[in-house]
Write an enzyme that holds these catalytic residues in place. Structure first.
Site, PDB file in Angstrom:
ATOM      1  N   ASP A 223     105.071 -70.322  21.637  1.00 35.72           N
ATOM      2  CA  ASP A 223     106.265 -71.102  21.665  1.00 35.72           C
ATOM      3  C   ASP A 223     106.974 -69.687  21.198  1.00 35.72           C
ATOM      4  O   ASP A 223     107.893 -70.092  20.154  1.00 35.72           O
ATOM      5  CB  ASP A 223     106.075 -71.945  20.871  1.00 35.72           C
ATOM      6  CG  ASP A 223     104.968 -72.803  21.647  1.00 35.72           C
ATOM      7  OD1 ASP A 223     103.595 -72.570  21.107  1.00 35.72           O
ATOM      8  OD2 ASP A 223     105.441 -73.985  21.750  1.00 35.72           O
TER       9      ASP A 223
ATOM     10  N   ASP B  31     103.657 -70.823  25.905  1.00 35.26           N
ATOM     11  CA  ASP B  31     105.439 -70.408  26.295  1.00 35.26           C
ATOM     12  C   ASP B  31     105.205 -69.884  25.905  1.00 35.26           C
ATOM     13  O   ASP B  31     106.384 -69.117  24.368  1.00 35.26           O
ATOM     14  CB  ASP B  31     105.083 -72.038  25.230  1.00 35.26           C
ATOM     15  CG  ASP B  31     105.425 -73.389  25.911  1.00 35.26           C
ATOM     16  OD1 ASP B  31     105.117 -73.171  26.667  1.00 35.26           O
ATOM     17  OD2 ASP B  31     106.021 -74.190  24.615  1.00 35.26           O
TER      18      ASP B  31
ATOM     19  N   TYR C 205     110.867 -69.278  27.293  1.00 37.62           N
ATOM     20  CA  TYR C 205     111.503 -70.401  27.677  1.00 37.62           C
ATOM     21  C   TYR C 205     112.651 -70.091  28.366  1.00 37.62           C
ATOM     22  O   TYR C 205     114.525 -70.811  28.261  1.00 37.62           O
ATOM     23  CB  TYR C 205     112.636 -70.970  26.028  1.00 37.62           C
ATOM     24  CG  TYR C 205     110.927 -71.526  25.148  1.00 37.62           C
ATOM     25  CD1 TYR C 205     110.259 -70.824  24.686  1.00 37.62           C
ATOM     26  CD2 TYR C 205     110.697 -72.980  24.667  1.00 37.62           C
ATOM     27  CE1 TYR C 205     109.747 -71.378  24.029  1.00 37.62           C
ATOM     28  CE2 TYR C 205     109.624 -73.217  24.214  1.00 37.62           C
ATOM     29  CZ  TYR C 205     108.898 -72.733  23.465  1.00 37.62           C
ATOM     30  OH  TYR C 205     108.310 -73.338  23.132  1.00 37.62           O
TER      31      TYR C 205
ATOM     32  N   ASN D 113     103.272 -74.280  29.035  1.00 36.86           N
ATOM     33  CA  ASN D 113     104.369 -75.906  30.209  1.00 36.86           C
ATOM     34  C   ASN D 113     105.867 -74.736  30.093  1.00 36.86           C
ATOM     35  O   ASN D 113     105.647 -75.481  31.375  1.00 36.86           O
ATOM     36  CB  ASN D 113     104.485 -77.009  29.068  1.00 36.86           C
ATOM     37  CG  ASN D 113     105.332 -77.195  28.339  1.00 36.86           C
ATOM     38  OD1 ASN D 113     104.561 -76.479  27.299  1.00 36.86           O
ATOM     39  ND2 ASN D 113     106.252 -77.636  27.243  1.00 36.86           N
ATOM     40  N   HIS D 114     106.018 -74.446  29.437  1.00 40.94           N
ATOM     41  CA  HIS D 114     107.118 -73.385  29.926  1.00 40.94           C
ATOM     42  C   HIS D 114     106.784 -72.656  31.060  1.00 40.94           C
ATOM     43  O   HIS D 114     107.873 -71.275  31.540  1.00 40.94           O
ATOM     44  CB  HIS D 114     108.276 -73.276  28.655  1.00 40.94           C
ATOM     45  CG  HIS D 114     109.289 -73.795  28.322  1.00 40.94           C
ATOM     46  ND1 HIS D 114     110.235 -74.390  28.116  1.00 40.94           N
ATOM     47  CD2 HIS D 114     108.132 -74.973  26.626  1.00 40.94           C
ATOM     48  CE1 HIS D 114     110.652 -75.632  27.266  1.00 40.94           C
ATOM     49  NE2 HIS D 114     109.028 -75.081  26.424  1.00 40.94           N
TER      50      HIS D 114
ATOM     51  N   HIS E 205      97.285 -74.368  25.415  1.00 40.64           N
ATOM     52  CA  HIS E 205      98.446 -74.232  24.853  1.00 40.64           C
ATOM     53  C   HIS E 205      98.805 -75.837  24.043  1.00 40.64           C
ATOM     54  O   HIS E 205      99.121 -75.981  22.987  1.00 40.64           O
ATOM     55  CB  HIS E 205      99.484 -74.396  25.973  1.00 40.64           C
ATOM     56  CG  HIS E 205     100.991 -74.855  26.223  1.00 40.64           C
ATOM     57  ND1 HIS E 205     101.451 -73.747  24.338  1.00 40.64           N
ATOM     58  CD2 HIS E 205     101.630 -75.732  25.601  1.00 40.64           C
ATOM     59  CE1 HIS E 205     102.752 -73.609  24.782  1.00 40.64           C
ATOM     60  NE2 HIS E 205     103.121 -74.869  25.483  1.00 40.64           N
TER      61      HIS E 205
ATOM     62  N   HIS F  29     106.037 -85.130  17.225  1.00 40.04           N
ATOM     63  CA  HIS F  29     106.022 -84.646  18.987  1.00 40.04           C
ATOM     64  C   HIS F  29     105.161 -84.024  19.198  1.00 40.04           C
ATOM     65  O   HIS F  29     103.854 -83.589  18.700  1.00 40.04           O
ATOM     66  CB  HIS F  29     107.052 -83.042  17.957  1.00 40.04           C
ATOM     67  CG  HIS F  29     107.245 -83.042  19.308  1.00 40.04           C
ATOM     68  ND1 HIS F  29     108.702 -84.009  20.227  1.00 40.04           N
ATOM     69  CD2 HIS F  29     108.517 -81.452  20.305  1.00 40.04           C
ATOM     70  CE1 HIS F  29     109.646 -83.964  20.784  1.00 40.04           C
ATOM     71  NE2 HIS F  29     109.238 -82.440  21.225  1.00 40.04           N
ATOM     72  N   HIS F  30     105.378 -84.301  20.851  1.00 37.35           N
ATOM     73  CA  HIS F  30     103.655 -84.251  21.066  1.00 37.35           C
ATOM     74  C   HIS F  30     102.729 -85.075  20.985  1.00 37.35           C
ATOM     75  O   HIS F  30     101.668 -84.744  21.240  1.00 37.35           O
ATOM     76  CB  HIS F  30     103.521 -82.541  21.616  1.00 37.35           C
ATOM     77  CG  HIS F  30     104.269 -82.171  22.294  1.00 37.35           C
ATOM     78  ND1 HIS F  30     105.302 -81.793  23.418  1.00 37.35           N
ATOM     79  CD2 HIS F  30     105.257 -80.821  21.261  1.00 37.35           C
ATOM     80  CE1 HIS F  30     105.891 -81.120  23.080  1.00 37.35           C
ATOM     81  NE2 HIS F  30     106.316 -79.735  22.623  1.00 37.35           N
TER      82      HIS F  30
ATOM     83  N   HIS G 228     102.497 -75.244  21.128  1.00 34.18           N
ATOM     84  CA  HIS G 228     103.338 -76.411  22.086  1.00 34.18           C
ATOM     85  C   HIS G 228     103.802 -77.265  20.629  1.00 34.18           C
ATOM     86  O   HIS G 228     104.847 -77.604  21.219  1.00 34.18           O
ATOM     87  CB  HIS G 228     102.717 -77.463  22.698  1.00 34.18           C
ATOM     88  CG  HIS G 228     102.747 -78.777  23.415  1.00 34.18           C
ATOM     89  ND1 HIS G 228     103.621 -77.927  24.374  1.00 34.18           N
ATOM     90  CD2 HIS G 228     102.498 -79.909  23.892  1.00 34.18           C
ATOM     91  CE1 HIS G 228     104.065 -79.082  25.236  1.00 34.18           C
ATOM     92  NE2 HIS G 228     103.391 -79.938  24.365  1.00 34.18           N
ATOM     93  N   VAL G 229     103.088 -77.782  19.459  1.00 32.38           N
ATOM     94  CA  VAL G 229     103.967 -78.444  18.658  1.00 32.38           C
ATOM     95  C   VAL G 229     104.705 -77.267  17.674  1.00 32.38           C
ATOM     96  O   VAL G 229     104.425 -76.322  17.201  1.00 32.38           O
ATOM     97  CB  VAL G 229     103.079 -79.437  17.703  1.00 32.38           C
ATOM     98  CG1 VAL G 229     103.852 -80.084  16.557  1.00 32.38           C
ATOM     99  CG2 VAL G 229     102.562 -80.068  18.772  1.00 32.38           C
ATOM    100  N   HIS G 230     105.930 -76.943  17.548  1.00 36.17           N
ATOM    101  CA  HIS G 230     106.268 -75.997  16.282  1.00 36.17           C
ATOM    102  C   HIS G 230     106.224 -76.458  15.010  1.00 36.17           C
ATOM    103  O   HIS G 230     107.424 -76.678  14.422  1.00 36.17           O
ATOM    104  CB  HIS G 230     107.956 -76.108  17.254  1.00 36.17           C
ATOM    105  CG  HIS G 230     108.442 -75.982  18.556  1.00 36.17           C
ATOM    106  ND1 HIS G 230     109.208 -76.421  20.015  1.00 36.17           N
ATOM    107  CD2 HIS G 230     107.265 -75.383  19.401  1.00 36.17           C
ATOM    108  CE1 HIS G 230     108.719 -75.912  21.348  1.00 36.17           C
ATOM    109  NE2 HIS G 230     107.741 -74.871  20.876  1.00 36.17           N
TER     110      HIS G 230
HETATM  111 FE   LIG Z   1     104.429 -76.543  24.709  1.00 32.36          FE
END
Ligand SMILES: [Fe+2]
Ligand SMILES: *[C@@H]1O[C@H](CO)[C@@H](O)[C@H](O)[C@H]1NC(C)=O
Ligand SMILES: *[C@@H]1O[C@H](CO)[C@@H](O)[C@H](O)[C@H]1NC(C)=O
Ligand SMILES: *[C@@H]1O[C@H](CO)[C@@H](O)[C@H](O)[C@H]1NC(C)=O
Ligand SMILES: *[C@@H]1O[C@H](CO)[C@@H](O)[C@H](O)[C@H]1NC(C)=O
Length: 467
Positions: free
Chosen positions: A168, A197, A200, A234-235, A319, A328-329, A356-358
């Site tokens: 990410d 990711d 972005y 996903n990005h 991911h 989140h997520h 995925h999770v930042h």
């Molecule tokens: Fe993601």
């Protein structure tokens, strides 16, 4: 009198603190109390130094390499020429050789909404020597550019090797800080495992693909010299039928090559490689993965092929994490877990890395395979032969940190912290690997979380041999 009450107050506080610590220990692992002094989540401006276009007409830019075959004797070199196709040739040579070899690639272009890409070249170099430094050159005439890479040692059980881990990433000042910390880490990463990711760019209006180009130029300083092993997030989907983009992964698939055919995969989005003592399986969280799908079918054939006496370390990249205790997520990886965790446990996967999770999180060795929808055994249990799950989606993109965590920290979660950083997996030999997570805020040599990872397969072998 006053002194006594101060004293007893202090005693109460102390007991309280001990109790709180105890309670925290009983429930789960460590939730770091480090609070990042968080200020910016904006992308670096287009005229930043890291996005500079190399000088010269049609000069190659966005140069990066990845593994090009199954064993590590191949390299794929990718680069973009902005004005015209130019040459598809890569010249390469070893330090002591007086002749340059050449390999021929191909060039692609794509349109996305009203954006048209440059000329994106991909060239596979095969049959290199293991463990050798090569120089290589792309471009024509007075705008050639030269780089180098080192091939990995021949796969073998005792070969030490060091992987970096980033997810990410994006292109903010924090992204730049993550990359700088990775480059300056004393445990030098030799290959980067990227858990999805990337740029972005899709957060811009019409997914402004100019931000794919800037990202390619940004990572070149590392990715032109050591392979970045790609997995898609996903990005990378870039699916926007409203603007006529109804085919997923178009920019990603044109820009990044993977050696998927070498592992008999039918898609660049899932594949495997061997590198030194590691066998790395890349999965796609955003491609069909249910029973009977191409990805599922590929993995059923793939896992039994892994020979742990050749490559003892079995690493999975995806991911979306299967274990994450952030809000989140939350539980987005559950469908993947239900289908694939039994295989990861059965085949003694050592570690599963996801993004995925930042934020950062490391699990205990846990398994939740006993659970079915009626038996109520829904809490993961410790199992020393099950994988460790590490979320490393903390590269530093413009969406900022995931700071909200589920409370209390679940038992399976060993360490979690919402700040930016990268990981290093330092494989020592057949049985021992060291993992360190580096928080960007600290000095380059400081690790905020560390773990000695014992090889799942060989630990079990030795246990069986002793008993
Ligand atoms: Fe993601
Ligand atoms: C694409 O369209 C957007 C919105 O109309 C515009 O801002 C942008 O400049 C266009 N880009 C190109 C390359 O034409
Ligand atoms: C580079 O090559 C091009 C075409 O071959 C030529 O037009 C240009 O003047 C050259 N630039 C320099 C700096 O030599
Ligand atoms: C990015 O980091 C590099 C290396 O630390 C530095 O030289 C460069 O100036 C930074 N760029 C920006 C825009 O922060
Ligand atoms: C493997 O590496 C670990 C950690 O460096 C070391 O303690 C151990 O003795 C090594 N094992 C062998 C067989 O060399």
């Amino acid at each position: 009198m006053v002194e006594q009450s101060v004293y007893s107050g202090f005693l109460c506080l102390l007991i309280g603190l001990i109790l709180i610590t105890k309670i925290q220990l009983c429930v789960g692992g460590i939730t770091s109390d480090y609070v990042r002094n968080y200020n910016s989540n904006v992308d670096m401006p287009l005229d930043s130094d890291v996005f500079q276009v190399p000088h010269g007409y049609n000069a190659p830019q966005q140069v990066y390499i990845t593994q090009g075959d199954h064993d590590g004797k191949g390299v794929i070199v990718s680069w973009t020429t902005p004005n015209e196709p130019g040459a598809n040739t890569v010249l390469y040579w070893t330090e002591n050789s007086c002749v340059k070899s050449s390999a021929e690639g191909f060039v692609v272009r794509y349109k996305y909404c009203n954006y048209t890409s440059g000329y994106i070249h991909h060239c596979t170099i095969n049959d290199l020597e293991f463990d050798t430094k090569y120089y290589y050159e792309v471009g024509l005439g007075n705008t050639t550019r030269q780089f180098w890479f080192v091939t990995p040692p021949k796969p073998g059980p005792y070969v030490p090797y060091t992987f970096g881990l980033i997810g990410d990433l994006g292109q903010t000042y924090d992204s730049n800080s993550t990359l700088t910390h990775y480059e300056l880490s004393p445990l030098k990463g030799q290959t980067l495992l990227f858990v999805g990711d990337l740029s972005y760019a899709d957060n811009y209006p019409f997914h402004n693909n100019i931000r794919w180009d800037t990202w390619g130029r940004f990572i070149e300083r590392s990715a032109a010299y050591q392979p970045w092993i790609w997995s898609a997030g996903n990005h990378e989907i870039d699916f926007v039928p409203e603007i006529g983009e109804s085919k997923p992964f178009v920019p990603y698939k044109h820009r990044f090559s993977t050696p998927y055919r070498a592992s008999e995969s039918t898609s660049p989005l899932w594949y495997s490689i061997k590198r030194a003592s590691a066998y790395i399986i890349v999965m796609s969280s955003y491609s069909a993965f249910g029973k009977y799908t191409p990805q599922w079918k590929w993995l059923t054939n793939e896992l039994p092929k892994v020979d742990r006496s050749e490559t003892p370390w079995l690493i999975v990249l995806m991911h979306c994490p299967m274990y994450s205790s952030y809000v989140h997520h939350y539980m987005e990886g559950e469908t993947m877990r239900v289908i694939y965790e039994p295989w990861f446990v059965k085949y003694k996967v050592d570690v599963v890395f996801a993004g995925h999770v930042h934020a950062y999180e490391r699990s205990e060795s846990v398994s939740n395979v006993a659970y079915n929808i009626i038996n109520g055994k829904c809490s993961p249990v410790k199992d020393e032969f099950a994988p460790v799950y590490i979320t490393i989606g903390d590269g530093g993109n413009q969406e900022g940190l995931a700071t909200e965590m589920t409370q209390p920290q679940p038992r399976y979660s060993a360490y979690r912290e919402a700040s930016f950083g990268h990981g290093i997996l330092d494989i020592k030999n057949r049985t021992h690997a060291y993992f360190g997570w580096h928080r960007n805020h600290d000095g380059f040599a400081v690790e905020a979380d560390t773990l000695w990872l014992l090889n799942r397969y060989w630990k079990l072998k030795e246990r069986v041999a002793v008993s």
